[in-house]
Design a protein around this motif. Sequence first.
Motif, PDB file in Angstrom:
ATOM      1  N   ALA A 176       1.035  -1.022  -0.029  1.00  8.36           N
ATOM      2  CA  ALA A 176      -0.102  -0.032   0.103  1.00  8.36           C
ATOM      3  C   ALA A 176       0.982   1.324  -0.048  1.00  8.36           C
ATOM      4  CB  ALA A 176      -0.864   0.171   1.431  1.00  8.36           C
ATOM      5  N   SER A 177       0.498   2.245  -0.636  1.00 13.47           N
ATOM      6  CA  SER A 177       1.252   3.323  -0.841  1.00 13.47           C
ATOM      7  C   SER A 177      -0.104   4.566  -0.911  1.00 13.47           C
ATOM      8  CB  SER A 177       2.067   3.713  -2.157  1.00 13.47           C
ATOM      9  OG  SER A 177       2.607   4.814  -2.186  1.00 13.47           O
ATOM     10  N   ARG A 179      -3.197  -1.964  -4.716  1.00 17.11           N
ATOM     11  CA  ARG A 179      -2.429  -0.947  -4.529  1.00 17.11           C
ATOM     12  C   ARG A 179      -2.817  -0.014  -5.654  1.00 17.11           C
ATOM     13  NH1 ARG A 179       3.950  -0.168  -3.789  1.00 17.11           N
ATOM     14  NH2 ARG A 179       4.272   1.601  -5.085  1.00 17.11           N
TER      15      ARG A 179
END
Length: 165
Positions: free
Chosen positions: A61-62, A131
Amino acid sequence: METNEDAIHPTAQQARAALADTERVRASAASLSATPWPRWFAITLTLYIAAIPPVYGGTLASPQWLLPNLVWGVIMLMMTAAYMVLFTVAGLNWRKKTGVALRFDVLPKRATVPLGIGLPTLLVGSALAFRASREPLWLLAASTIGAAVSIAFHLAFVRMHRKTS
């Protein structure tokens, strides 16, 4: 039954009977080694497969999702280490119980090849889709499908073993 004056060399009929016995023993050993995991390990494996998408999704995850990415990575490492230990324990217990090592080469290729390709694709693909989209439903769907596949394969191998034993 023919007799052979030279007791060291068996007759052709004795040799064929010995080969047939050897083949029965080989088939029995293959059947035992294809036996499904113990129930506790099948449950552990199913839970592990169900946990991979959200944990792996968290590592990818970003920006961070629910927990810092490093924490997700540590959780993934701890889960994998625990799985490896339990896998070893299940294999050793099976060998002690049956005298036969667990072998994957006796399982039907028509089932194990799609599983070996499809399950990692599902688990990793869902994390990548999460993501890209930030939609956690990808992770939930992959967890659910992965758990269902794990249970289905366990039940299929139970049925396969019952047919051969």
